[in-house]
Design a protein around this motif. Sequence first.
Motif, PDB file in Angstrom:
ATOM      1  N   UNK A 213      43.943  75.475  23.454  1.00  0.00           N
ATOM      2  CA  UNK A 213      44.316  76.673  22.627  1.00  0.00           C
ATOM      3  C   UNK A 213      45.317  77.425  23.719  1.00  0.00           C
ATOM      4  N   UNK A 214      44.980  77.765  24.771  1.00  0.00           N
ATOM      5  CA  UNK A 214      45.494  78.689  25.818  1.00  0.00           C
ATOM      6  C   UNK A 214      46.637  78.234  26.421  1.00  0.00           C
ATOM      7  N   UNK A 215      46.420  76.810  27.074  1.00  0.00           N
ATOM      8  CA  UNK A 215      47.577  76.116  27.752  1.00  0.00           C
ATOM      9  C   UNK A 215      48.260  74.921  27.372  1.00  0.00           C
ATOM     10  N   UNK A 216      47.971  74.563  25.989  1.00  0.00           N
ATOM     11  CA  UNK A 216      48.294  73.251  25.461  1.00  0.00           C
ATOM     12  C   UNK A 216      48.425  72.012  26.176  1.00  0.00           C
ATOM     13  N   UNK A 217      47.054  71.876  26.989  1.00  0.00           N
ATOM     14  CA  UNK A 217      46.812  70.848  27.746  1.00  0.00           C
ATOM     15  C   UNK A 217      45.820  69.984  27.068  1.00  0.00           C
ATOM     16  N   UNK A 218      46.046  68.879  27.492  1.00  0.00           N
ATOM     17  CA  UNK A 218      45.001  67.794  26.858  1.00  0.00           C
ATOM     18  C   UNK A 218      43.981  67.434  28.198  1.00  0.00           C
ATOM     19  N   UNK A 219      42.544  67.970  28.036  1.00  0.00           N
ATOM     20  CA  UNK A 219      41.714  67.673  28.860  1.00  0.00           C
ATOM     21  C   UNK A 219      41.129  66.269  28.445  1.00  0.00           C
ATOM     22  N   UNK A 220      41.518  65.358  29.064  1.00  0.00           N
ATOM     23  CA  UNK A 220      41.074  63.859  29.174  1.00  0.00           C
ATOM     24  C   UNK A 220      39.520  63.645  29.401  1.00  0.00           C
ATOM     25  N   UNK A 221      39.287  64.355  30.600  1.00  0.00           N
ATOM     26  CA  UNK A 221      38.016  64.098  30.969  1.00  0.00           C
ATOM     27  C   UNK A 221      36.830  64.507  29.948  1.00  0.00           C
ATOM     28  N   UNK A 222      37.069  65.823  29.464  1.00  0.00           N
ATOM     29  CA  UNK A 222      36.545  66.493  28.372  1.00  0.00           C
ATOM     30  C   UNK A 222      36.139  65.591  27.181  1.00  0.00           C
ATOM     31  N   UNK A 223      37.443  65.123  26.594  1.00  0.00           N
ATOM     32  CA  UNK A 223      37.486  64.284  25.420  1.00  0.00           C
ATOM     33  C   UNK A 223      36.655  62.883  25.703  1.00  0.00           C
ATOM     34  N   UNK A 224      36.629  62.439  26.729  1.00  0.00           N
ATOM     35  CA  UNK A 224      35.831  61.236  27.108  1.00  0.00           C
ATOM     36  C   UNK A 224      34.492  61.310  26.950  1.00  0.00           C
ATOM     37  N   UNK A 225      34.155  62.799  27.582  1.00  0.00           N
ATOM     38  CA  UNK A 225      32.570  62.869  27.587  1.00  0.00           C
ATOM     39  C   UNK A 225      32.114  63.150  26.187  1.00  0.00           C
ATOM     40  N   UNK A 226      32.937  63.880  25.646  1.00  0.00           N
ATOM     41  CA  UNK A 226      32.764  64.222  24.152  1.00  0.00           C
ATOM     42  C   UNK A 226      32.555  62.759  23.116  1.00  0.00           C
ATOM     43  N   UNK A 227      33.558  62.049  23.093  1.00  0.00           N
ATOM     44  CA  UNK A 227      33.467  60.719  22.615  1.00  0.00           C
ATOM     45  C   UNK A 227      32.312  59.770  22.988  1.00  0.00           C
ATOM     46  N   UNK A 228      32.272  59.663  24.129  1.00  0.00           N
ATOM     47  CA  UNK A 228      30.915  58.794  24.759  1.00  0.00           C
ATOM     48  C   UNK A 228      29.729  59.380  24.140  1.00  0.00           C
ATOM     49  N   UNK A 229      29.445  60.677  24.308  1.00  0.00           N
ATOM     50  CA  UNK A 229      28.190  61.277  23.748  1.00  0.00           C
ATOM     51  C   UNK A 229      28.041  60.858  22.544  1.00  0.00           C
ATOM     52  N   UNK A 230      29.006  60.960  21.616  1.00  0.00           N
ATOM     53  CA  UNK A 230      29.011  60.773  20.145  1.00  0.00           C
ATOM     54  C   UNK A 230      28.651  59.370  19.845  1.00  0.00           C
TER      55      UNK A 230
END
Length: 246
Positions: A213-230
């Motif tokens: 939202x604020x920086x237009x940056x994809x946080x790859x680590x966060x997305x991996x954590x969320x997907x793996x957790x799911x």
Amino acid sequence: MRPLFVLTRVECALFLREPASVLFTFALPLVLLSLNGANGNRPSDLLAGAGYIDVLMAGYLVYVMTTSGVMGMAETLADYRDKGILRRMRVSPLRPWQILGSHALMNLAVSVLGAVLLVAVAGSFFGLSRPVSIPLVLLALAATACCVLALGFLLGAMLPTVRMTQAVTSALYFPSIFISGALFPRESLPELAQRISDVLPVTYAVQAIRKAWAHGVLDGTALVVLVVTAVVAVTVALRAFRWESR
């Protein structure tokens, strides 16, 4: 697909009849926004140059999704199991994916409605900035939705009674939202709290949405954590899920 949508509509109607659920999911974030957003959306060095409202918005969006997806999903499934509703639905012509899917869709609809309401109010009265990257924000929101719904499904599947479900989900939920950045920026918390929050999936949800939202940056680590957790949560939940109380 029609039974799925009919069940989802029924679940939405039941949700709206619960004043406490509506209060915690919709009203409380707006109250917090009003209390904490009085100084507007000024950029802050503490927040890496991001606006204060922009950072709060990322956390409040996660709060809405977690309240509905984790607390709502887990307690509803446990309550339906205790009352024998799941067992009766299981022997009906309805298919399991329709029964469980209706709960997921209902909580997803509640999250979307809560998010739209928050963004509308923050944009109209508190100077919320437009997302730097709308596609990345939507991607982060989708990953967050999958994660919190999966965690809610896991808790609802594994915990044997509604009372235990309420106790365990509350014990996990309330500390998580306080130290993950869902209610307050993590930068304002003690260092120990920040280190503890590093192990919480909710923390990565806030980070992913905030950076997009604020920086237009994809946080790859966060997305991996969320997907793996799911994926892990759904896999375990499907193995542990029971239609009847023990």
